[in-house]
Design an enzyme around this catalytic site. Structure first.
Site, PDB file in Angstrom:
ATOM      1  N   HIS A   4     -48.950   2.161 -44.278  1.00 43.38           N
ATOM      2  CA  HIS A   4     -48.462   0.895 -44.829  1.00 43.38           C
ATOM      3  C   HIS A   4     -48.590   0.905 -46.347  1.00 43.38           C
ATOM      4  O   HIS A   4     -49.218   1.787 -46.926  1.00 43.38           O
ATOM      5  CB  HIS A   4     -49.251  -0.295 -44.259  1.00 43.38           C
ATOM      6  CG  HIS A   4     -48.863  -0.647 -42.865  1.00 43.38           C
ATOM      7  ND1 HIS A   4     -49.396  -0.007 -41.765  1.00 43.38           N
ATOM      8  CD2 HIS A   4     -47.983  -1.561 -42.376  1.00 43.38           C
ATOM      9  CE1 HIS A   4     -48.876  -0.524 -40.668  1.00 43.38           C
ATOM     10  NE2 HIS A   4     -48.020  -1.468 -41.008  1.00 43.38           N
ATOM     11  N   LYS A  43     -51.679  -3.892 -48.183  1.00 39.72           N
ATOM     12  CA  LYS A  43     -52.189  -4.283 -46.869  1.00 39.72           C
ATOM     13  C   LYS A  43     -53.697  -4.119 -46.832  1.00 39.72           C
ATOM     14  O   LYS A  43     -54.225  -3.026 -47.100  1.00 39.72           O
ATOM     15  CB  LYS A  43     -51.530  -3.451 -45.765  1.00 39.72           C
ATOM     16  CG  LYS A  43     -51.900  -3.915 -44.360  1.00 39.72           C
ATOM     17  CD  LYS A  43     -50.998  -3.289 -43.322  1.00 39.72           C
ATOM     18  CE  LYS A  43     -51.347  -3.769 -41.912  1.00 39.72           C
ATOM     19  NZ  LYS A  43     -51.219  -5.237 -41.764  1.00 39.72           N
TER      20      LYS A  43
END
Length: 239
Positions: A135, A139
C-alpha cells in the site's frame, strides 16, 4: 439520499464526488477541525454516514454517530481486535454499522476465490502458503485490514494454519503476511502457494481508489433503513 461524511481526506473527497454523481446530497462533512458537528441538525438529518478515518478515532466516531441516530458505513481498519465488542454493542442497542475491510467489488470476489482455493489446498500439505500486501506510504496499519480478512479466510479453510503473523513465522502453523509501504500504491494483495515442483499465485491489484469509493456509496444505499451489523457478504451475497 442524504449522506454525511466523516473524514475528508482523499477517500472522503472521492466518495463525495461519486455520491453526488449518483444523485445523493452531502448534508454534513466532519473532519478533525469540526468535531462538534456530530451534534448538528445537519448531521442528524443524514440517512447514513460514511466514515473513512484512522483507527484511533474510528470507534469514537461510530459512538457519536449512533448517539445522533445516524447509521454508519465504515472502511476504517486497524481496530479488528475490537470487532467482537463492536458487533455485540451494535446488536444489543439496535444500532446500524456496515463495516468492511475493503469495499471493492473485485476484492470481495477475490476474497471468495481465496477461501475456495484455501479449501482445495487444505488437501495438499506439500504446499506452503504466505501473503504479501503493498500500500501507499500514508497507510498507518500493517498488515492491511484486507490482508487480515484474507488470512482469516485461509485459516478458516486450512487445517494446518491456525494464526497469522507479521513478516516471519516461528511455527509451521503460522501464516506469514509481508507488508510493503511505498509511493502511492492504492493496494495489492497476493497469496502464494509453493511446493517443490510449482507455485500457485492469486493476486488482486487495485488501480485507484475509485472502486473503494463506489463500493462505499453502494453500501450506504444498501444500509439506509436497515439495522444491525452488516458487511459486504450481506450486500453482494458472495457467501
Amino acid at each position: 439520499m442524504k449522506i454525511a461524511l466523516i473524514g475528508y481526506g482523499k477517500m472522503g473527497k472521492t466518495i463525495e464526488r461519486i455520491a453526488q454523481e449518483r444523485g445523493h446530497e452531502i448534508v454534513s462533512i466532519i473532519d478533525i477541525d469540526n468535531q462538534n458537528d456530530f451534534e448538528s441538525d445537519a448531521f442528524r438529518s443524514a440517512d447514513v454516514a460514511i466514515e473513512f478515518t484512522i483507527p484511533k478515532v474510528a470507534l469514537e466516531n461510530y459512538k457519536r454517530a449512533f448517539a445522533a441516530g445516524v447509521p454508519v458505513v465504515s472502511g476504517t481498519t486497524g481496530w479488528s481486535e475490537k470487532l467482537p465488542e463492536v458487533k455485540a454493542d451494535v446488536e444489543k442497542n439496535g444500532y446500524t454499522l456496515f463495516w468492511s475491510s475493503n469495499f471493492s467489488l473485485g476484492v470481495n470476489v477475490f476474497m471468495a476465490v481465496n477461501k475456495y482455493l484455501a479449501s482445495l489446498m487444505n488437501n495438499f500439505t506439500d504446499y506452503s502458503v504466505e501473503m504479501t500486501e503493498a500500500h501507499h506510504i500514508h497507510k498507518l496499519d500493517a498488515p492491511s485490514g484486507t490482508a487480515i480478512t484474507l488470512a482469516e479466510g485461509i485459516i478458516e479453510k486450512m487445517d494446518r494454519k491456525t494464526a497469522w503473523v507479521k513478516e516471519a513465522a516461528t511455527k509451521p502453523e503460522e501464516l506469514v503476511i509481508k507488508s510493503i509501504r511505498e509511493g502511492e500504491v492504492p493496494g495489492m494483495h497476493s497469496i502464494r502457494y509453493e511446493s517443490d515442483v510449482d507455485v500457485i499465485t492469486i493476486t488482486h491489484d487495485s488501480k485507484n481508489r475509485e472502486g473503494l469509493a463506489l463500493g462505499a456509496v453502494i453500501a450506504a444505499e444498501f444500509t439506509a433503513g436497515k439495522k444491525g451489523f452488516l458487511g459486504m457478504n450481506d450486500l453482494l451475497k458472495l457467501g
